[in-house]
Design an enzyme around this catalytic site. Structure first.
Site, PDB file in Angstrom:
ATOM      1  N   HIS A  32       0.862  -1.314  -0.156  1.00 32.14           N
ATOM      2  CA  HIS A  32      -0.034  -0.027   0.102  1.00 32.14           C
ATOM      3  C   HIS A  32       1.015   1.087  -0.028  1.00 32.14           C
ATOM      4  CE1 HIS A  32      -2.610  -3.046   1.626  1.00 32.14           C
ATOM      5  NE2 HIS A  32      -3.521  -2.649   0.975  1.00 32.14           N
TER       6      HIS A  32
ATOM      7  N   ARG B 104      -3.952   4.594  -3.648  1.00 28.78           N
ATOM      8  CA  ARG B 104      -5.275   4.831  -2.977  1.00 28.78           C
ATOM      9  C   ARG B 104      -5.487   6.198  -2.506  1.00 28.78           C
ATOM     10  NH1 ARG B 104      -8.035  -0.296  -1.365  1.00 28.78           N
ATOM     11  NH2 ARG B 104      -6.924  -2.212  -2.266  1.00 28.78           N
TER      12      ARG B 104
ATOM     13  N   VAL C 219      -1.707  11.932  14.957  1.00 26.35           N
ATOM     14  CA  VAL C 219      -1.981  13.114  15.026  1.00 26.35           C
ATOM     15  C   VAL C 219      -3.283  13.362  14.698  1.00 26.35           C
ATOM     16  CG1 VAL C 219       0.126  14.581  15.309  1.00 26.35           C
ATOM     17  CG2 VAL C 219      -0.779  14.031  13.138  1.00 26.35           C
TER      18      VAL C 219
ATOM     19  N   THR D 165      -7.890  14.023  15.931  1.00 28.54           N
ATOM     20  CA  THR D 165      -8.995  14.362  16.659  1.00 28.54           C
ATOM     21  C   THR D 165      -9.584  13.412  17.429  1.00 28.54           C
ATOM     22  OG1 THR D 165     -10.610  14.333  15.056  1.00 28.54           O
ATOM     23  CG2 THR D 165      -9.624  16.573  15.290  1.00 28.54           C
TER      24      THR D 165
ATOM     25  N   GLU E  77     -25.412   3.313  18.828  1.00 25.69           N
ATOM     26  CA  GLU E  77     -26.883   2.924  19.076  1.00 25.69           C
ATOM     27  C   GLU E  77     -26.991   3.612  20.771  1.00 25.69           C
ATOM     28  OE1 GLU E  77     -28.532  -0.414  18.143  1.00 25.69           O
ATOM     29  OE2 GLU E  77     -28.257  -0.159  16.279  1.00 25.69           O
TER      30      GLU E  77
ATOM     31  N   GLU F 170     -11.479   7.962  20.459  1.00 21.56           N
ATOM     32  CA  GLU F 170     -11.062   7.999  18.935  1.00 21.56           C
ATOM     33  C   GLU F 170     -10.895   6.675  18.173  1.00 21.56           C
ATOM     34  OE1 GLU F 170      -7.033   7.188  18.338  1.00 21.56           O
ATOM     35  OE2 GLU F 170      -8.092   5.686  19.781  1.00 21.56           O
ATOM     36  N   MET F 171     -10.426   6.532  17.529  1.00 26.40           N
ATOM     37  CA  MET F 171     -10.541   5.357  16.644  1.00 26.40           C
ATOM     38  C   MET F 171      -9.367   4.558  15.934  1.00 26.40           C
ATOM     39  SD  MET F 171     -13.796   5.944  14.202  1.00 26.40           S
ATOM     40  CE  MET F 171     -14.388   4.305  14.063  1.00 26.40           C
TER      41      MET F 171
ATOM     42  N   SER G 149     -12.192  17.864  19.530  1.00 31.45           N
ATOM     43  CA  SER G 149     -12.864  18.593  18.634  1.00 31.45           C
ATOM     44  C   SER G 149     -14.161  18.727  19.142  1.00 31.45           C
ATOM     45  CB  SER G 149     -12.833  18.005  17.278  1.00 31.45           C
ATOM     46  OG  SER G 149     -13.461  16.644  17.473  1.00 31.45           O
ATOM     47  N   ASP G 150     -14.659  17.877  19.717  1.00 37.04           N
ATOM     48  CA  ASP G 150     -15.972  18.109  20.481  1.00 37.04           C
ATOM     49  C   ASP G 150     -16.121  17.571  21.666  1.00 37.04           C
ATOM     50  OD1 ASP G 150     -17.523  15.260  19.739  1.00 37.04           O
ATOM     51  OD2 ASP G 150     -15.670  15.742  18.470  1.00 37.04           O
TER      52      ASP G 150
END
Length: 235
Positions: free
Chosen positions: A4, A43, A88, A90, A162, A179-180, A203-204
């Protein structure tokens, strides 16, 4: 080349910043680095190498979520010998006293992902940041007068939940934000014996609904990048 990433050997620096958004990678390279070259467009996941204060640094987009960042971190380490990886990005605040525009440095990351259960069946592996990188980033932030929070974050597999019951419970246990990607980054760094850190801008707020404006987000994002770059060039 890897599957990749189309860079040639030597085109990627040992220290690299990892935003999720490839356009943020482009922004970082154009705004903060000198003598920039683009080494990847596979990509559309852009990667660049340049210099910051005379030292080589790369920046590579990773996409969103554990599977995507895992692909790029694996290839950067195994195929290109990257030693210092700094995410780096959010995050959404969970704690009441964490405010939008705060910068969070993730000391560790809990997760609802099963990624580590594939390696450690029936066992919870707790990945952690590299302390040297963490200390350098923290010092760089405090020298700028920024409000830096250090602690546990949640790496989530689901963006649109949900129910927020589990997130609320994690907040009761001191988790700062959601975060993820960080769990995957820290786990792979541990596996390969390299250094990793996540530096995040709030960010929120998940529960109050408070959000930063686009202008505020950009200003805080720039400060976060400077913190990460200072840590990267000292490593």
């Amino acid at each position: 080349m890897s599957v990749h990433i189309e860079a040639k050997q030597g085109e990627i620096a040992e220290s690299i910043l990892l935003p999720g958004d490839p356009l943020r990678a482009k922004y970082i390279a154009e705004t903060f680095l000198e003598d920039v070259t683009c080494y990847n467009n596979v990509r559309g996941m852009l990667g660049f190498t340049g210099t910051y204060k005379g030292k080589r640094v790369s920046v590579q987009g990773t996409g969103m979520g554990v599977p995507s960042i895992s692909i790029y971190v694996n290839e950067l380490i195994q195929s290109y010998g990257v030693k210092n990886l700094i995410r780096v990005g959010t995050c959404g605040a969970i704690q009441k006293d964490v405010k939008v525009r705060d910068v969070i440095i993730a000391m560790t990351a809990c997760t609802d992902s099963n990624i580590n259960r594939l390696t450690f069946p029936g066992f919870d592996f707790a990945p952690a940041a590299n302390f040297d990188l963490l200390k350098k980033a923290y010092d760089a932030g405090t020298e700028k007068g920024l409000h830096i929070r250090v602690g546990n974050v949640l790496t989530a597999d689901v963006f649109y939940r949900e129910s927020m019951d589990m997130v609320k419970k994690l907040g009761d246990y001191g988790v700062l934000a959601v975060e993820m990607e960080t769990t995957a980054l820290y786990t792979l760094a541990a596996k390969y014996g390299v250094n990793a850190l996540s530096v995040l801008t709030v960010s929120d707020h998940i529960f109050t609904g408070e959000e930063t404006t686009a202008e505020e987000r950009q200003t805080t994002f720039n400060e976060m990048i400077e913190i990460a770059l200072e840590a990267a060039i000292q490593q």
